[in-house]
Structures are given as C-alpha cells and as structure tokens.
Motif scaffolding. Structure first.
Motif, PDB file in Angstrom:
ATOM      1  N   CYS A  49      31.208  29.893  23.481  1.00 31.73           N
ATOM      2  CA  CYS A  49      29.774  29.621  23.296  1.00 31.73           C
ATOM      3  C   CYS A  49      29.391  29.798  21.833  1.00 31.73           C
ATOM      4  O   CYS A  49      29.736  30.790  21.195  1.00 31.73           O
ATOM      5  CB  CYS A  49      28.950  30.559  24.182  1.00 31.73           C
ATOM      6  SG  CYS A  49      27.188  30.464  23.873  1.00 31.73           S
ATOM      7  N   LEU A  50      28.645  28.832  21.305  1.00 32.83           N
ATOM      8  CA  LEU A  50      28.283  28.847  19.884  1.00 32.83           C
ATOM      9  C   LEU A  50      27.126  29.793  19.585  1.00 32.83           C
ATOM     10  O   LEU A  50      26.746  29.971  18.440  1.00 32.83           O
ATOM     11  CB  LEU A  50      27.916  27.430  19.440  1.00 32.83           C
ATOM     12  CG  LEU A  50      28.976  26.347  19.708  1.00 32.83           C
ATOM     13  CD1 LEU A  50      28.471  24.987  19.224  1.00 32.83           C
ATOM     14  CD2 LEU A  50      30.297  26.686  19.021  1.00 32.83           C
ATOM     15  N   CYS A  52      23.939  29.385  20.030  1.00 34.68           N
ATOM     16  CA  CYS A  52      22.971  28.555  19.291  1.00 34.68           C
ATOM     17  C   CYS A  52      21.657  29.292  19.057  1.00 34.68           C
ATOM     18  O   CYS A  52      21.169  30.006  19.933  1.00 34.68           O
ATOM     19  CB  CYS A  52      22.677  27.284  20.069  1.00 34.68           C
ATOM     20  SG  CYS A  52      24.141  26.360  20.531  1.00 34.68           S
ATOM     21  N   PRO A  55      18.989  27.398  21.725  1.00 32.86           N
ATOM     22  CA  PRO A  55      19.913  27.109  22.829  1.00 32.86           C
ATOM     23  C   PRO A  55      19.374  26.048  23.797  1.00 32.86           C
ATOM     24  O   PRO A  55      18.542  26.344  24.642  1.00 32.86           O
ATOM     25  CB  PRO A  55      20.067  28.452  23.536  1.00 32.86           C
ATOM     26  CG  PRO A  55      18.937  29.295  23.087  1.00 32.86           C
ATOM     27  CD  PRO A  55      18.295  28.687  21.886  1.00 32.86           C
ATOM     28  N   THR A  56      19.842  24.836  23.618  1.00 33.20           N
ATOM     29  CA  THR A  56      19.338  23.732  24.439  1.00 33.20           C
ATOM     30  C   THR A  56      19.715  23.901  25.909  1.00 33.20           C
ATOM     31  O   THR A  56      19.029  23.384  26.786  1.00 33.20           O
ATOM     32  CB  THR A  56      19.915  22.399  23.943  1.00 33.20           C
ATOM     33  OG1 THR A  56      21.324  22.572  23.732  1.00 33.20           O
ATOM     34  CG2 THR A  56      19.272  21.948  22.658  1.00 33.20           C
ATOM     35  N   CYS A  57      20.794  24.642  26.167  1.00 33.15           N
ATOM     36  CA  CYS A  57      21.201  24.874  27.555  1.00 33.15           C
ATOM     37  C   CYS A  57      20.051  25.407  28.391  1.00 33.15           C
ATOM     38  O   CYS A  57      19.893  25.048  29.558  1.00 33.15           O
ATOM     39  CB  CYS A  57      22.367  25.860  27.592  1.00 33.15           C
ATOM     40  SG  CYS A  57      22.068  27.364  26.650  1.00 33.15           S
ATOM     41  N   ILE A  67      20.648  32.254  28.710  1.00 34.88           N
ATOM     42  CA  ILE A  67      22.070  31.921  28.804  1.00 34.88           C
ATOM     43  C   ILE A  67      22.913  32.501  27.651  1.00 34.88           C
ATOM     44  O   ILE A  67      23.900  33.201  27.901  1.00 34.88           O
ATOM     45  CB  ILE A  67      22.261  30.393  28.973  1.00 34.88           C
ATOM     46  CG1 ILE A  67      21.602  29.943  30.291  1.00 34.88           C
ATOM     47  CG2 ILE A  67      23.738  30.004  28.961  1.00 34.88           C
ATOM     48  CD1 ILE A  67      21.484  28.448  30.481  1.00 34.88           C
ATOM     49  N   ILE A  71      25.921  35.352  28.051  1.00 34.86           N
ATOM     50  CA  ILE A  71      27.295  34.973  27.709  1.00 34.86           C
ATOM     51  C   ILE A  71      27.846  35.904  26.627  1.00 34.86           C
ATOM     52  O   ILE A  71      28.999  36.340  26.661  1.00 34.86           O
ATOM     53  CB  ILE A  71      27.364  33.500  27.270  1.00 34.86           C
ATOM     54  CG1 ILE A  71      27.036  32.587  28.472  1.00 34.86           C
ATOM     55  CG2 ILE A  71      28.734  33.155  26.685  1.00 34.86           C
ATOM     56  CD1 ILE A  71      27.123  31.114  28.221  1.00 34.86           C
ATOM     57  N   CYS A 110      23.855  21.629  27.216  1.00 35.60           N
ATOM     58  CA  CYS A 110      24.642  22.430  26.268  1.00 35.60           C
ATOM     59  C   CYS A 110      25.120  21.531  25.134  1.00 35.60           C
ATOM     60  O   CYS A 110      25.610  20.421  25.375  1.00 35.60           O
ATOM     61  CB  CYS A 110      25.834  23.057  27.005  1.00 35.60           C
ATOM     62  SG  CYS A 110      27.053  23.804  25.896  1.00 35.60           S
ATOM     63  N   LEU A 112      27.662  21.515  23.407  1.00 40.56           N
ATOM     64  CA  LEU A 112      29.081  21.154  23.475  1.00 40.56           C
ATOM     65  C   LEU A 112      29.351  20.029  24.475  1.00 40.56           C
ATOM     66  O   LEU A 112      30.461  19.510  24.561  1.00 40.56           O
ATOM     67  CB  LEU A 112      29.921  22.383  23.828  1.00 40.56           C
ATOM     68  CG  LEU A 112      29.971  23.449  22.742  1.00 40.56           C
ATOM     69  CD1 LEU A 112      30.677  24.703  23.246  1.00 40.56           C
ATOM     70  CD2 LEU A 112      30.660  22.929  21.500  1.00 40.56           C
ATOM     71  N   ILE A 119      30.007  24.537  27.917  1.00 42.79           N
ATOM     72  CA  ILE A 119      30.376  25.863  28.420  1.00 42.79           C
ATOM     73  C   ILE A 119      30.217  25.863  29.940  1.00 42.79           C
ATOM     74  O   ILE A 119      29.240  25.311  30.459  1.00 42.79           O
ATOM     75  CB  ILE A 119      29.449  26.951  27.807  1.00 42.79           C
ATOM     76  CG1 ILE A 119      29.533  26.940  26.276  1.00 42.79           C
ATOM     77  CG2 ILE A 119      29.770  28.334  28.370  1.00 42.79           C
ATOM     78  CD1 ILE A 119      30.883  27.324  25.712  1.00 42.79           C
ATOM     79  N   ILE A 121      28.826  27.337  32.291  1.00 38.18           N
ATOM     80  CA  ILE A 121      27.790  28.357  32.456  1.00 38.18           C
ATOM     81  C   ILE A 121      27.739  28.873  33.901  1.00 38.18           C
ATOM     82  O   ILE A 121      27.661  30.069  34.158  1.00 38.18           O
ATOM     83  CB  ILE A 121      26.413  27.808  32.032  1.00 38.18           C
ATOM     84  CG1 ILE A 121      26.478  27.359  30.560  1.00 38.18           C
ATOM     85  CG2 ILE A 121      25.315  28.856  32.226  1.00 38.18           C
ATOM     86  CD1 ILE A 121      25.296  26.526  30.100  1.00 38.18           C
TER      87      ILE A 121
HETATM   88  S1  SF4 Z   1      25.823  27.479  26.266  1.00 34.76           S
HETATM   89 FE1  SF4 Z   1      26.017  25.708  24.918  1.00 34.76          FE
HETATM   90  S2  SF4 Z   1      23.915  25.270  24.232  1.00 34.76           S
HETATM   91 FE2  SF4 Z   1      23.902  27.281  25.168  1.00 34.76          FE
HETATM   92  S3  SF4 Z   1      24.135  28.672  23.495  1.00 34.76           S
HETATM   93 FE3  SF4 Z   1      26.191  28.334  24.257  1.00 34.76          FE
HETATM   94  S4  SF4 Z   1      26.977  26.579  23.160  1.00 34.76           S
HETATM   95 FE4  SF4 Z   1      24.784  26.665  22.766  1.00 34.76          FE
END
Ligand code: SF4
Ligand SMILES: Cc1cc2nc3c(=O)[nH]c(=O)nc-3n(C[C@H](O)[C@H](O)[C@H](O)COP(=O)(O)OP(=O)(O)OC[C@H]3O[C@@H](n4cnc5c(N)ncnc54)[C@H](O)[C@@H]3O)c2cc1C
Ligand SMILES: Cc1cc2nc3c(=O)[nH]c(=O)nc-3n(C[C@H](O)[C@H](O)[C@H](O)COP(=O)(O)OP(=O)(O)OC[C@H]3O[C@@H](n4cnc5c(N)ncnc54)[C@H](O)[C@@H]3O)c2cc1C
Ligand code: SF4
Ligand code: FES
Lengths: 477, 282
Positions: A49-50, A52, A55-57, A67, A71, A110, A112, A119, A121
C-alpha cells in the motif's frame, strides 16, 4: 516487527493470491472455499500500500473505513488496533471482508488498480477481523453516555445491524426486530456457509449486542406488531426488512414438486441446515440434474449448493450471454472450477413433468442478442422455432426478488413506489413519514451488502440529528 | 422461549396446548395460524390457532402427532418452553352475515373451525357444524362446538358414535334439504377438502377451504407454500390460508404436500431411534 518498504519495491510486488480449497475436495463439503491470508501473507500484501495522502480507495467504501490507516497497522503488526480502526465505522468486518464486491468498490478506486494490481483490501480486512476473533479481542463496548431515546430497527440484515450498531455507539436504546428465529438477514438465510460461515455472522451479531442493542427474534412486524404500534413506543424507526419475496418466471409447470425458489432452496440449506438432515429436521430434495435459472450471485450460490448436496450435474441457465452475467467474477470462476455448466442465451419456457408432479425436463428457447435495452445491456431475443428440451429433474428459480408488502401495509403515511420499495430522501434516508427511515434492499431493490451497510450508516446519522433536534415519533402520536 | 401453560391429551395422538404469547393473543383472529419450532435443530411447522385468551395472553393450538415434529411437540410438557413461535400469520376468516352457513371439520380441522363457528354465530348466522372422524375416540371439541352452533352433526366412519359414514354424506343430505345454506367452510385433511369441494360443485353455495401446505418462513419469503388458485400462483401463508375451494388445483396441491414423504419417514425414524420420550406409552 515488519516495516514499511521502499516505494520501488511496493510497486514491483504482485498482489498476494489467497489460498483456496481444491475444487475436487470442496464440492463435497460446506466449508469455506477461500482460506484467508496467513499473518505473513497479510503483511506482505499490506506493505504494497502506497499510504496515499489522498486515499482514493476510501471513496469506494460506503462503510467509510479508514483504509490506509488500518493497512499501516497491519504492516506494523498491530492487528488489534487495525481491528478497532475498522470497527469504528464498520460493524461487520468479517462479513464485508468476505462478500463485498471489492473489485467494484474500494479496490476499483485504489490508485494501484490502474496497473491492474489493486491492494487486496477486502482480504486484509478479512484477515484482521478473523485474527481478532481468533484472539478474542474485545470489540467496542457499550457507550458510557446512555441516552433516553428509543429507536426501533426492523430487520436484522446488514442494513439493520449497521444502523443499530451506530445508534448504540451514540448511546441510544436500540431494539432490533427480526421475523425469523435467527438474526442476520440474507447473511444467514441466503449466502451459503462455504462463502460466509454462519458462526462468523453469529460472532458479529454478538458484538453488536455487546454495544447494548436488544435483538428480538420471532417478531414479524406487520403481523405480530404493526409499524403504527412501534410509533407509540419508539422515538424513531429504521425499516430494513430487505426485498425478500421471490420472483417466479410464470411459465407452465413452475409449481411442480422439485421446483424451488432460490430463497426456499437456500433457506432450507443455510438457515434450517437441511444439509445436515436428519440431524436437523428440515429436509431438502436433491435430484441428479439441477438447473438454476439466472446468473447473479444468488444463482451461483444455489447452483453450487445443489452440487454440494449431491446433484451430479448442476447447470446455470441464463437468457443473456457471458458478458452480461451479473455475479461477481470471482463467484463465476469458482462455479466453473467446480464443474457447473453454463447454458447461455437460453430461455426456459416450460417445465415438464410426470404424473406424480416431479420434474422430467425443461423446455427452452435459444436466444440471440439484439439492441441494447433500458439497462444498457443488449436485449436477448428468442430465435423462432429453436425450442429444445434440457434434461433436468430439478429447477431452482434465481431470477430475483421483490418487495414483501407485510411491513409497508402496517405503516400509514409511509409511501412506496410502483415496485413496493420505500420512497426515501436521498440524503437522510427518511421516508415520507417524519421519524421513519428506511434503507437496504427494501429501498434499492436487490443490491449489495455494502450498500445496505452504507444506508444503515446514513440513516443512523440522520436519526441522531432528528432526535437531537428534539423531535420524536412518540410525541407525534 | 415460549412457555407451555397447559397441555391436554385429547386422545391417543391428538393434543391441545395453551402457549403464553401475549402479543399474538392480543391481535389473533379466527382463521389465522402460527409457525413454531420445538428446538434449535427443529423444523418450522404451521399450526392453526384453535382459540385464544386475550386477557391471559394465551394461544391454543391443537395438533395431531403425525410425524417427527408433531411427535416431538407432543413430548414437551406443561411448564416447558418452545424454541420459536411466530404469528399471527395469514388472513383472518372473512366473517359476515351470510344466513345459514355450514362448517365441516375433519381431524384437527375440527379445532380450526371452532373459532370460525364462534365468529359466524356472533355475527348472527345460523351455524351448522358437521364433524367427523374414524371412530368415537377421535371426536374432539364436541362440547365447545355445541355452544357456538345451532346444530351439530357428528359422523364416524365405523358408526361407533353419531351417524355412520363420512362428513360429505351428512353434508349432502343437508344441502338437499336446506336451500337456505349460503356458504360452507371445509377444513381438514386435503382429501376431505377436495371431496367436499367436488360434492358442492353442483349446489349454489360458496365453499371455503383452508390449505395446509408445507411452509418454511410463513411470511412470503420462500414460496414453499405456493398453490395454483384459478390459474394464478398464490402463497398460502400471505394470500391464504383460506381460498375458494372451486378454484384450487387440488392435484398440484396434493402432489406438493407429498414431496418430502421419504424424508419425513426418515426423520421420524431417526427421532424414534434417538429419542427417550416415553409419553406415548404412559
Ligand atoms: S489502498 Fe490503494 S488507494 Fe488506498 S492508500 Fe493504499 S495504495 Fe492508496
Ligand atoms: C443468495 C444471496 C447471495 C448474495 N451474495 C452477495 C454477495 O456476495 N455480495 C453482496 O454484496 N451482496 C450479496 N447479496 C445481496 C445482499 O445480501 C443484500 O443486498 C443485503 O443482504 C441486503 O441487506 P438488507 O439489510 O437490506 O436486507 P436483508 O439482508 O434482506 O435482511 C432483511 C431482514 O429483515 C427481516 N424481515 C423481513 N420482513 C420482516 C418483518 N415483517 N418483520 C421483521 N423482520 C423482517 C428478514 O427476515 C431479514 O432478516 C446476496 C443475496 C442473496 C440472496
Ligand atoms: C396453515 C396451516 C395450518 C395448519 N394447522 C394445523 C393444525 O391446527 N393442527 C395440525 O395438527 N396440523 C396443522 N397443520 C399441518 C401441520 O403443519 C403438519 O401436520 C406438520 O407440519 C407435520 O409435521 P411433522 O414433522 O410432525 O410431520 P411430517 O412427517 O413432516 O409430515 C406429516 C404430514 O404433514 C404434512 N406436512 C409436513 N410438513 C409440513 C409443513 N411444514 N406444513 C404443513 N404440512 C406439512 C405432510 O404432507 C405429511 O402429510 C397446518 C398446516 C398449515 C399450512
Ligand atoms: S467494507 Fe467493502 S468497500 Fe469497504 S473497504 Fe471493506 S471490502 Fe472495501
Ligand atoms: S411459507 Fe414461505 S412463502 Fe409461504
């Protein structure tokens, strides 16, 4: 302790697959198909997981789970905190982590996902929830600041459970009424054990009871008690009775002995545990060749259940083509692996039978795809004189459900639309009767667990505002 | 959990129970039914409400031990509890002023016609009740029915009590002699309801039957209880249980009611093998 890894490594890694029971083994049992991540797998996946800033997720999650935060806690191996982070907004994490259409929700949003490696999730969420259950982690306890006002919730599916939990966290006195003898809605009577073990639903419901929610089963609102009488006892009401009435095709022979609605078939197997007959008393019939009509999640569940109960052949019969199949890709994949045969572009027109009322076959028409219809999907049209008989000896109708009018009939002032679903305000989920709110399938038609959870959350917030402003149903009546 | 306040054995395998369920007792009407479960691993079975006591919060059921669940139910004693009990389900009987009405009851159906007879009598109808059973021992609720009817005819197959013969014979004689009869209710085993319906086809009377289909939820969720009524599919639990007998597809109804015969036998055998209940012997 595991640690964050550098950016390059994060994007290089592939999604960690989930181990599953082998198809040849699992078609003979009702145990769960996906086995869940191990601790190592979960950490390895979470490290991708970046984190972010934006976080668009989260946009994709109606349960409003933080999220990236949970994580990150998985990476740090603080699973307990990860659990509490999820639990803050999602009362049913072991459920949503399993049956949410994640590919359409959080994982679709996400970042990615652009590279095709979002991810996982949902799997991480499931891991955290399962870990917490196995390690007997205490969830959130009853709120210290108890309020006087009482709220009635009708129906204990994901919408009702979520709304009840959120209101209890705010200190309200919540009573949850359920018609059946067990709470959980579709989670207990519809979705099979091999996708969602019932012990898990029981555990999550117990967690909600610990918040102070009073769960009362065996209460059919509209029969045992009317919504009108609830108005006198409660300050606000949330209606979440689902869309539980089965639809039939209305073709000749549909009332023959071995024709089931998916609701009946799955209820007998899941809620009544007919797969353990005669240890449990409720029987279920299984013949050699079963045809399930429809291709949604419900149809996949029914066809796969028939196989596990002992059918030699289990077919899916669908009038459109593979491209239009509404079930989750993962479920279609599982079904195919298990040997379920798909008959696409096939429309049943008649169920054939013998003198004793048993099914001996199903007459069908072949279809082709024409112009797109209102739903944007290409409309299936029958090919003239293409009739043929599919040799089957039992049929399961899984073509959808509709509103059951029992609750609506006992609620004056609560309007329904032409299909019998409650009309609600988009923002507050309030019905046309002030103080009565509604959500889940009885508003949307058959939808998803996560949209029901989302409605439950919205309604809880709106009910809080309604009550904070000093209003009350009890005062009105 | 639902308390059994009072239990009586009406004869060898027919029982009456009064169950404490204040909420149902408050609102139940003649013709409605409940669904109960004896235990956690049990089946959900429908039983008609035979009577109720609104003040005491009690509901009466009358049942015959014909299989696993009813047998197990018959082993539960006064002071013990049922696992689940829901209701009141289905539509109430449409009680009105019709003139002369006949209520035909067979088996446990005799108990079911009792509150209907009372309702019809209170509404000002002339009520004739015809009840029948195989022999004298199996006749139940005679006294109760006498109180709420203007005339009570009892038949037994073997002539050991009342008139010898079937309820249909007694009904036919009545219909031939009494043109004031407007409406008939027939409640009992499927075959008795079917035969009664066939009998009255040539008379200008309405016939209402109460269909005892196999149910699961009893709230319109599963469709197990569906029947064909005048070419339309109806759910007995939410559209019934009473229907116009002339419109019922009897063959389909009876086929569907037999669909678990094999499993029902297996279940009963399993119960007998496992069970320590000796109440039948005592
Ligand atoms: S789950 Fe995807 S969008 Fe959400 S923070 Fe991690 S990498 Fe970013
Ligand atoms: C077989 C099956 C598989 C599915 N698979 C998925 C999946 O994989 N992923 C997904 O996201 N969605 C899935 N769905 C859809 C999802 O389960 C529903 O959208 C969701 O459960 C709706 O939640 P709800 O709370 O609105 O209602 P429900 O879950 O339907 O619950 C309603 C509850 O109200 C009770 N009730 C009804 N009437 C009354 C009354 N008169 N008085 C008191 N209580 C009453 C019912 O008994 C029930 O318990 C599936 C559905 C089915 C049937
Ligand atoms: C609306 C309604 C009202 C009823 N009222 C009464 C009543 O007042 N007294 C009474 O004794 N019986 C009544 N019945 C029938 C009663 O439900 C069955 O006798 C009972 O379910 C038998 O269960 P079992 O396990 O003991 O027997 P089983 O071995 O399951 O069956 C024995 C017989 O009962 C029938 N049956 C089985 N399961 C069901 C079911 N779920 N629903 C209906 N019939 C079934 C079978 O066709 C079979 O002929 C009623 C049924 C309905 C639908
Ligand atoms: S609840 Fe559903 S949408 Fe939200 S994070 Fe979990 S799997 Fe994704
Ligand atoms: S019993 Fe399920 S719909 Fe009637």
């Amino acid at each position: 302790m595991a640690k964050m890894i550098d950016m390059k490594e994060r994007t290089k890694r592939e999604q960690v697959p989930m181990r599953e029971q082998l198809p040849s083994a699992r078609i003979h049992n009702f145990e769960e198909v996906p086995l869940g991540y191990t601790k190592e797998e979960a950490i390895y996946e979470a490290q991708r997981c970046l984190q972010c800033k934006n976080p668009t997720c989260m946009i994709g999650c109606p349960a409003e789970i933080n999220i990236p935060a949970f994580i990150r806690l998985v990476v740090e191996e603080d699973f307990e905190k990860a659990y509490l982070t999820i639990l803050k907004t999602d009362a049913l994490p072991a459920v949503t982590g399993r049956v949410c259409p994640q590919e359409e929700q959080c994982q679709k949003e996400c970042v990615l996902n652009k590279k095709g490696k979002p991810i996982a999730i949902g799997r991480l969420e499931r891991f955290v929830a399962d870990w917490a259950r196995e390690n007997k982690i205490k969830g959130i306890e009853k709120s210290d600041s108890q309020k006087e006002q009482k709220v009635a919730v009708v129906g204990s599916g994901p919408a009702g459970l979520t709304c009840a939990a959120d209101l209890a966290k705010l200190g309200y006195q919540v009573t949850l009424f359920e018609a059946l003898h067990k709470p959980g809605g579709v989670l207990v009577y519809g979705i099979p054990e091999f996708r969602l073990p019932k012990s898990i639903v029981e555990y999550e419901v117990a967690g909600i009871e610990k918040l102070g929610v009073k769960v009362v089963c065996n209460q059919v609102i509209g029969a045992t008690k009317s919504v009108e009488s609830l108005k006198k006892e409660f300050d606000a009401i949330f209606l979440a009775n689902g869309a539980g009435a089965p639809r039939f095709m209305n073709i000749p022979g549909e009332n023959r002995n071995d024709v089931y609605s998916a609701n009946e078939f799955l209820t007998r197997s899941n809620l009544m545990k007919a797969y353990l007959f005669p240890e449990y008393d409720t029987p279920i019939k299984i013949r050699k060749k079963a045809a399930t009509i429809g291709a949604g999640n419900v149809a996949m569940d029914a066809a796969r259940t028939a196989l596990r109960l002992g059918a030699e052949q289990s077919y899916i019969v669908y009038r459109r083509s593979r491209a239009e199949v509404p079930a989750r890709a993962e479920e279609v994949h599982h079904a195919e692996e298990e040997g379920i045969v798909f008959h696409f572009l096939t429309l049943p027109v008649k169920i054939l039978g013998d003198e004793e009322g048993r099914v001996t076959g199903m007459e069908c028409l072949r279809m082709e795809l024409g112009e797109p219809d209102e739903s944007g999907r290409r409309r299936p049209v029958p090919i003239p004189n293409s009739n043929f008989v599919l040799e089957v000896d039992m049929v399961i109708d899984a073509i959808g459900t509709m509103a059951n009018p029992i609750v609506a009939r006992s609620a004056t002032g609560v309007e329904v639309n032409q299909w019998g679903y409650f009309k609600v305000d988009k923002m507050t989920r309030m019905t046309t009767c002030e103080g009565i709110f509604a959500g889940g399938d009885i508003v949307r038609g058959s939808a998803t667990v996560i949209s029901a959870v989302g409605d439950g959350k919205f309604a809880a917030r709106a009910i809080d505002e309604y009550l904070l402003s000093g209003k009350s149903l009890r005062k009105n009546s | 959990m639902y308390l059994i306040k009072k239990k009586t054995k009406l004869y060898q395998n027919m029982f009456s129970m009064w169950v404490e369920v204040p909420e149902i007792a408050q609102t139940v009407q003649p013709g409605q039914f409940v669904i109960l479960m004896t235990a956690k691993k049990g089946e959900r079975i429908p039983l008609t409400v035979a009577d109720y006591d609104r003040e005491e919060g009690l509901v009466q059921i009358v049942f015959q031990a014909v299989g696993k669940t009813t047998e197990e139910l018959s082993c539960i004693q006064e002071g013990e509890y049922l696992y689940s009990f829901i209701g009141p389900l289905g539509h109430k009987t449409e009680i009105g002023l019709f003139g002369t009405v006949v209520l035909v009851g067979g088996g446990t159906g005799i108990a079911c016609i009792h509150p209907i007879a009372r309702g019809l009598k209170e509404a000002g109808n002339r009520v004739i009740a015809i009840i029948g059973a195989r022999n004298k021992e199996l006749i139940i609720m005679e006294e109760e029915l006498k109180k709420v009817s203007d005339e009570l005819i009892v038949t037994t197959d073997d002539g050991s009590y009342g008139r010898k013969g079937f309820v249909t014979q007694a009904l036919k004689e009545k219909l031939d002699r009494d043109p004031s009869i407007k409406k008939i209710w027939a409640i009992g085993p499927p075959i008795m309801m079917k035969v009664t319906t066939n009998l009255v086809k040539s008379y200008p009377v309405d016939i209402i039957v109460s269909l005892n289909t196999i149910m699961v939820d009893g709230t319109g969720m599963c469709g197990s209880c569906r029947v064909t009524i005048g070419n339309e599919t109806k759910f007995v639990c939410t559209d019934g249980p009473e229907f116009d007998g002339r419109l019922v597809d009897w063959d389909e109804f009876m086929h569907r009611n037999n669909r678990y015969q094999k499993e029902e036998k297996e279940s009963w055998q399993h119960f007998k093998d496992e069970s320590k209940c000796g109440c039948k012997e005592g």
